[in-house]
Design a protein around this motif. Sequence first.
Motif, short mmCIF file in Angstrom:
data_model
loop_
_atom_site.label_atom_id
_atom_site.label_comp_id
_atom_site.label_asym_id
_atom_site.label_seq_id
_atom_site.Cartn_x
_atom_site.Cartn_y
_atom_site.Cartn_z
N GLY A 72 0.81 -1.21 0.00
CA GLY A 72 0.00 0.00 0.00
C GLY A 72 0.84 1.26 0.00
O GLY A 72 0.55 2.22 -0.71
N ALA A 73 1.92 1.24 0.78
CA ALA A 73 2.78 2.43 0.88
C ALA A 73 3.54 2.70 -0.41
O ALA A 73 3.94 3.84 -0.66
CB ALA A 73 3.76 2.25 2.04
N THR A 74 3.74 1.68 -1.23
CA THR A 74 4.41 1.88 -2.52
C THR A 74 3.67 2.90 -3.37
O THR A 74 4.28 3.70 -4.08
CB THR A 74 4.52 0.54 -3.28
N PHE A 75 2.35 2.91 -3.28
CA PHE A 75 1.56 3.87 -4.06
C PHE A 75 1.87 5.30 -3.63
O PHE A 75 1.90 6.21 -4.46
CB PHE A 75 0.07 3.57 -3.90
N ILE A 187 -2.29 -12.67 -2.40
CA ILE A 187 -3.45 -12.12 -3.13
C ILE A 187 -3.28 -10.63 -3.36
O ILE A 187 -3.52 -10.11 -4.47
CB ILE A 187 -4.75 -12.40 -2.35
N LEU A 188 -2.82 -9.92 -2.34
CA LEU A 188 -2.67 -8.47 -2.45
C LEU A 188 -1.52 -8.07 -3.37
O LEU A 188 -1.53 -6.99 -3.96
CB LEU A 188 -2.49 -7.85 -1.07
N ILE A 189 -0.51 -8.94 -3.51
CA ILE A 189 0.55 -8.67 -4.48
C ILE A 189 -0.04 -8.60 -5.89
O ILE A 189 0.25 -7.68 -6.66
CB ILE A 189 1.64 -9.77 -4.43
N VAL A 190 -0.89 -9.57 -6.20
CA VAL A 190 -1.53 -9.60 -7.52
C VAL A 190 -2.43 -8.38 -7.71
O VAL A 190 -2.42 -7.73 -8.76
CB VAL A 190 -2.34 -10.90 -7.70
N PHE A 230 -2.93 7.55 0.00
CA PHE A 230 -2.84 7.48 1.46
C PHE A 230 -3.92 6.57 2.03
O PHE A 230 -3.69 5.88 3.03
CB PHE A 230 -2.92 8.88 2.07
N VAL A 231 -5.09 6.58 1.41
CA VAL A 231 -6.16 5.67 1.83
C VAL A 231 -5.73 4.22 1.63
O VAL A 231 -5.91 3.36 2.51
CB VAL A 231 -7.45 5.96 1.05
N VAL A 232 -5.14 3.92 0.48
CA VAL A 232 -4.69 2.56 0.17
C VAL A 232 -3.69 2.08 1.23
O VAL A 232 -3.81 0.96 1.76
CB VAL A 232 -4.06 2.50 -1.23
N ALA A 233 -2.72 2.92 1.54
CA ALA A 233 -1.70 2.54 2.53
C ALA A 233 -2.30 2.37 3.91
O ALA A 233 -1.95 1.44 4.66
CB ALA A 233 -0.59 3.58 2.56
N SER A 234 -3.22 3.25 4.28
CA SER A 234 -3.82 3.19 5.61
C SER A 234 -4.68 1.95 5.78
O SER A 234 -4.65 1.29 6.82
CB SER A 234 -4.65 4.45 5.85
N ALA A 266 11.60 -1.99 2.72
CA ALA A 266 11.10 -2.86 1.65
C ALA A 266 10.89 -2.08 0.36
O ALA A 266 11.22 -2.56 -0.74
CB ALA A 266 9.79 -3.52 2.09
N ILE A 267 10.36 -0.87 0.47
CA ILE A 267 10.11 -0.04 -0.71
C ILE A 267 11.43 0.35 -1.37
O ILE A 267 11.57 0.26 -2.60
CB ILE A 267 9.31 1.21 -0.32
N LEU A 268 12.40 0.76 -0.57
CA LEU A 268 13.68 1.20 -1.13
C LEU A 268 14.47 0.03 -1.70
O LEU A 268 15.06 0.13 -2.78
CB LEU A 268 14.49 1.92 -0.05
N ILE A 269 14.50 -1.08 -0.98
CA ILE A 269 15.22 -2.26 -1.48
C ILE A 269 14.56 -2.77 -2.75
O ILE A 269 15.23 -3.30 -3.64
CB ILE A 269 15.26 -3.36 -0.39
#
Length: 333
Positions: A72-75, A187-190, A230-234, A266-269
């Motif tokens: 979610g935070a990737t967005f 599932i959420l990865i897809v 921000f909604v997606v990440a939250s 995780a996002i940076l790596i």
Amino acid sequence: MSAVGTTTVTSADPPASADAPAARRYLPLAGAAVALATAIIVAGLTNEAFLTTANALAILRSAALTGIVALGATFITVAGRFFSLALGQTAVFGGVTFALLMSHGAPFALAVVATLIVTLILGAVQGALVSMGANPIVTTLGAGALLAGLAGLATGGKNVRIESTSVEWWGNARPLGVPTQTWAFLILIVVAWFVMSKTRFGRQTVVTGANRATALSSGIAVWKVTTVVFVVASVAAGIVGIFGAAQFSQARISEFGGLDFDVVAAILIGGTAIQGGQGSPTRTALGAVFIAMLQNYMLLLGWSFGIRTTIMGAFILVVVVSFHLVRGRAGAK
């Protein structure tokens, strides 16, 4: 119809040039997968406990909790809004909300839906503030502190117990031998990959992060994109909060202390550009698995918290600098 409907940005990563092979677009993902496989082999050869089934499942469960939030935070990062530093406390607040509802007799499904609605609202408020010009780091840092205080007030600083077989199942069951958290992660990865790569919102997110002025001139509602990411990440953090409470049959305000750090790592790596416009949920997922694996390996070696944190920080620094240098050279060509 807005101009974004015809934009040439069709994936979460920059499209390959006309004379470049199509496979080049998948090189970053392939590189991340090879690096992860290499690390697994090295860890397995140097520590016999690493490749046991029980340890593998522990790694997958840990990676799932970090990975779901990181997806979610990737967005947020791809949209050019850096990071949210309130996701750990959002997970705590979500877990507390869920546990309090369950402890007061709410049905399981209602408690889940209500918790996700609460976290949706929390994300929407933060996203709206950022879209109006507030600094995302300062805004989310303040929001995290506020949520920590509210969670403490709501619980009186105590753990909130949950007595429910349904909750216990969701937190500890292993369908086909795999933890429920890991199934949710897969599932959420897809879902995240599809949204980022194949939908109009995904294209708008990439364009907004790549060049906000271009996004505005193309008719993209940048304020709406900012709010939604921000909604997606939250909401992702809320899901993890529910899983955390379900796993231990209680909500603890001390939980998820290092979640924000792990999510950013995780996002940076995974190679997402800090400035926005480039990134992949799939690579973020691999980054989450790598972090969980590295932390697990260091624990098996008996290394102290200080050593583990130092190594993680140094590793992230090396990865970020390396990506910056590679992208700088690519841009100079």
